[in-house]
Design a protein around this motif. Structure first.
Motif, short mmCIF file in Angstrom:
data_model
loop_
_atom_site.label_atom_id
_atom_site.label_comp_id
_atom_site.label_asym_id
_atom_site.label_seq_id
_atom_site.Cartn_x
_atom_site.Cartn_y
_atom_site.Cartn_z
N SER A 17 37.64 32.89 35.67
CA SER A 17 36.21 32.67 35.90
C SER A 17 35.90 32.96 37.36
CB SER A 17 35.84 31.22 35.57
OG SER A 17 36.15 30.91 34.23
N TYR A 18 34.96 33.85 37.60
CA TYR A 18 34.52 34.09 38.97
C TYR A 18 33.20 34.83 38.98
CZ TYR A 18 36.79 38.73 38.35
OH TYR A 18 37.18 39.97 37.90
N SER A 19 32.54 34.74 40.11
CA SER A 19 31.25 35.41 40.29
C SER A 19 31.34 36.31 41.51
CB SER A 19 30.13 34.36 40.48
OG SER A 19 28.89 35.00 40.69
N LEU A 20 31.32 37.62 41.26
CA LEU A 20 31.37 38.60 42.33
C LEU A 20 30.30 39.66 42.10
CD1 LEU A 20 35.19 39.36 42.82
CD2 LEU A 20 33.71 38.07 44.36
N GLY A 21 29.65 40.09 43.16
CA GLY A 21 28.69 41.17 43.07
C GLY A 21 29.39 42.50 42.88
N ILE A 22 28.60 43.54 42.64
CA ILE A 22 29.18 44.87 42.42
C ILE A 22 29.98 45.36 43.63
CG2 ILE A 22 28.62 47.31 42.01
CD1 ILE A 22 26.30 46.37 40.29
N PRO A 23 29.47 45.25 44.87
CA PRO A 23 30.26 45.73 46.02
C PRO A 23 31.61 45.02 46.14
CG PRO A 23 27.98 45.41 46.67
CD PRO A 23 28.12 44.81 45.31
N GLU A 24 31.63 43.70 45.89
CA GLU A 24 32.88 42.95 45.99
C GLU A 24 33.87 43.39 44.92
OE1 GLU A 24 29.75 40.59 48.00
OE2 GLU A 24 29.88 41.57 46.07
N GLN A 25 33.39 43.58 43.70
CA GLN A 25 34.30 44.01 42.63
C GLN A 25 34.83 45.41 42.91
OE1 GLN A 25 33.70 42.97 38.50
NE2 GLN A 25 31.75 42.01 38.98
N HIS A 81 36.13 32.94 45.33
CA HIS A 81 37.36 32.48 44.72
C HIS A 81 37.29 32.70 43.21
CE1 HIS A 81 34.79 28.95 43.94
NE2 HIS A 81 35.59 28.74 42.90
N PHE A 82 38.40 32.55 42.55
CA PHE A 82 38.41 32.61 41.08
C PHE A 82 39.24 31.45 40.56
CE2 PHE A 82 41.94 35.21 42.58
CZ PHE A 82 43.00 34.86 41.75
N GLU A 83 39.06 31.15 39.27
CA GLU A 83 39.75 30.03 38.63
C GLU A 83 40.34 30.47 37.30
OE1 GLU A 83 37.25 26.59 38.24
OE2 GLU A 83 36.32 26.86 40.21
N LYS A 93 51.81 20.23 31.73
CA LYS A 93 50.40 19.91 31.51
C LYS A 93 49.52 21.10 31.86
CE LYS A 93 51.54 15.62 30.61
NZ LYS A 93 51.47 15.06 29.24
N LEU A 94 48.31 21.09 31.30
CA LEU A 94 47.36 22.14 31.60
C LEU A 94 46.92 22.05 33.05
CD1 LEU A 94 45.77 24.47 30.22
CD2 LEU A 94 43.90 22.85 29.89
N ALA A 95 46.98 23.16 33.77
CA ALA A 95 46.64 23.17 35.19
C ALA A 95 45.52 24.18 35.45
CB ALA A 95 47.86 23.54 36.04
N ARG A 96 44.58 23.81 36.30
CA ARG A 96 43.50 24.71 36.70
C ARG A 96 43.76 25.17 38.14
NH1 ARG A 96 38.41 26.62 35.78
NH2 ARG A 96 38.40 25.70 33.72
N HIS A 97 43.88 26.48 38.31
CA HIS A 97 44.13 27.05 39.63
C HIS A 97 42.82 27.56 40.23
CE1 HIS A 97 48.49 27.17 38.69
NE2 HIS A 97 48.08 27.48 37.46
N VAL A 98 42.61 27.25 41.49
CA VAL A 98 41.46 27.74 42.24
C VAL A 98 42.01 28.55 43.41
CG1 VAL A 98 39.35 27.14 43.47
CG2 VAL A 98 40.14 25.69 41.58
#
Length: 318
Positions: A17-25, A81-83, A93-98
């Motif tokens: 999961s992440y939010s990046l604009g077109i230039p960043e991608q 960042h992404f997760e 156990k289930l782990a969430r990485h940031v």
């Protein structure tokens, strides 16, 4: 830069999961390619140089646009960042990485160039160190003008071997596409401004023809499934895709199976024999039957196309 430039990402990054604009991608795309060409993927601390000229040529924009894009992406990418989630090896156990994308990024205006260093955690996710990766040609996303269409194309490419994604819940899809919580809260807006627009761009500019099916719980739309096929005039051999006939692809899906049935598949002795090699003996999945079952159910849900030795549903009766 040529037409055969390939973007390779671990499926954990594809599904993140992440939010990046077109230039960043686009900057990330070029950095992945530059790292491979310089053979610096082994060195997590290597400095990568991305030139505005490369951006201009690959994405067919004006010179001043490429300069502006790199300058904008410098700030945007450093703050981003992404997760993603997986099973923690020690606890099971289930782990969430940031994770942050870059540990350092520099823009040199007079040189029309960006220098960046990926964080150490990113490096394993952009190399082909495991079987669980997705690969596609950069040119397929080079003309997409929406950050959502780029992400949606990537998500579908994770299922390229079968031509259909698993059902993705609305909330999960929003996160994966990078739609902010306050954006497009009404379903009609989300479909019109995000999904329909993204699918239209993908159908116009890439090598696949896509559509989606919505799923409801009662009267409320709760999720989506995306179907796609390679356009006839653009069928090419994929480095990532398996070599099965596309007509047999449905033999390798988990469509219609619930968690109880997936658990039966994971416990099947033949399934264990076929896929025991894909987990580390020191991981939670390699240490206990429950850890194995939990891990395999999640892997089947995320990317069933990696289990290719025999039709998946065959394990229910094998």
């Amino acid at each position: 830069m040529n037409d055969k430039l390939l973007i390779t990402k671990d499926n954990r990054l594809i599904s993140a999961s992440y939010s990046l604009g077109i230039p960043e991608q686009r900057l990330i795309f070029l950095a992945i390619i530059e790292a491979r060409e310089q053979k610096q993927l082994i060195d997590a601390r290597g400095v990568l140089q991305i030139k505005a000229k490369s951006y201009q040529e690959q994405f067919k924009v004006e010179k001043h646009t490429s300069y502006d894009a790199l300058k904008s992406a410098t700030s945007g990418l450093f703050d981003a960042h992404f997760e993603y989630e997986d099973i923690h090896e020690q606890t099971g156990k289930l782990a969430r990485h940031v994770i942050r994308w870059v540990q350092k990024i520099t823009y040199i205006d007079a040189a029309g160039m960006v220098e960046l260093q990926f964080t150490d955690a990113v490096i394993p996710l952009i190399t082909r160190l495991s079987e669980q990766y997705t690969e596609y040609e950069l040119k397929q996303v080079s003309e997409l003008q929406s950050e959502y269409s780029i992400r949606l194309y990537e998500l579908m490419m994770q299922w390229k071997a079968v031509g259909k994604t698993n059902r993705i819940s609305v909330d999960d899809l929003r996160r994966k596409l990078g739609v902010e919580p306050e954006q497009y809260k009404k379903m009609n807006n989300f479909k019109a401004r995000v999904l329909d627009h993204a699918v239209n761009q993908i159908n116009k500019h890439t090598d696949i023809q896509a559509e989606y099916e919505q799923h409801k719980d009662g009267r409320v739309i709760s999720g989506f499934t995306f179907k796609f096929k390679v356009k006839k005039n653009k069928i090419k051999t994929s480095i990532e895709a398996d070599k099965r006939d596309i007509d047999t692809a449905d033999m390798f899906t988990i469509e219609g199976l619930n968690d109880k049935q997936l658990g039966r598949i994971a416990r099947n002795p033949q399934f264990i024999t076929d896929y025991n090699h894909i987990v580390s003996p020191t991981s939670a999945a390699g240490q206990s039957d429950s850890g194995w079952e939990f891990e395999m159910i999640n892997r089947l849900k995320k990317d069933a196309s990696q289990f290719k030795k025999r039709p998946i549903k065959e394990y229910l009766v094998y």
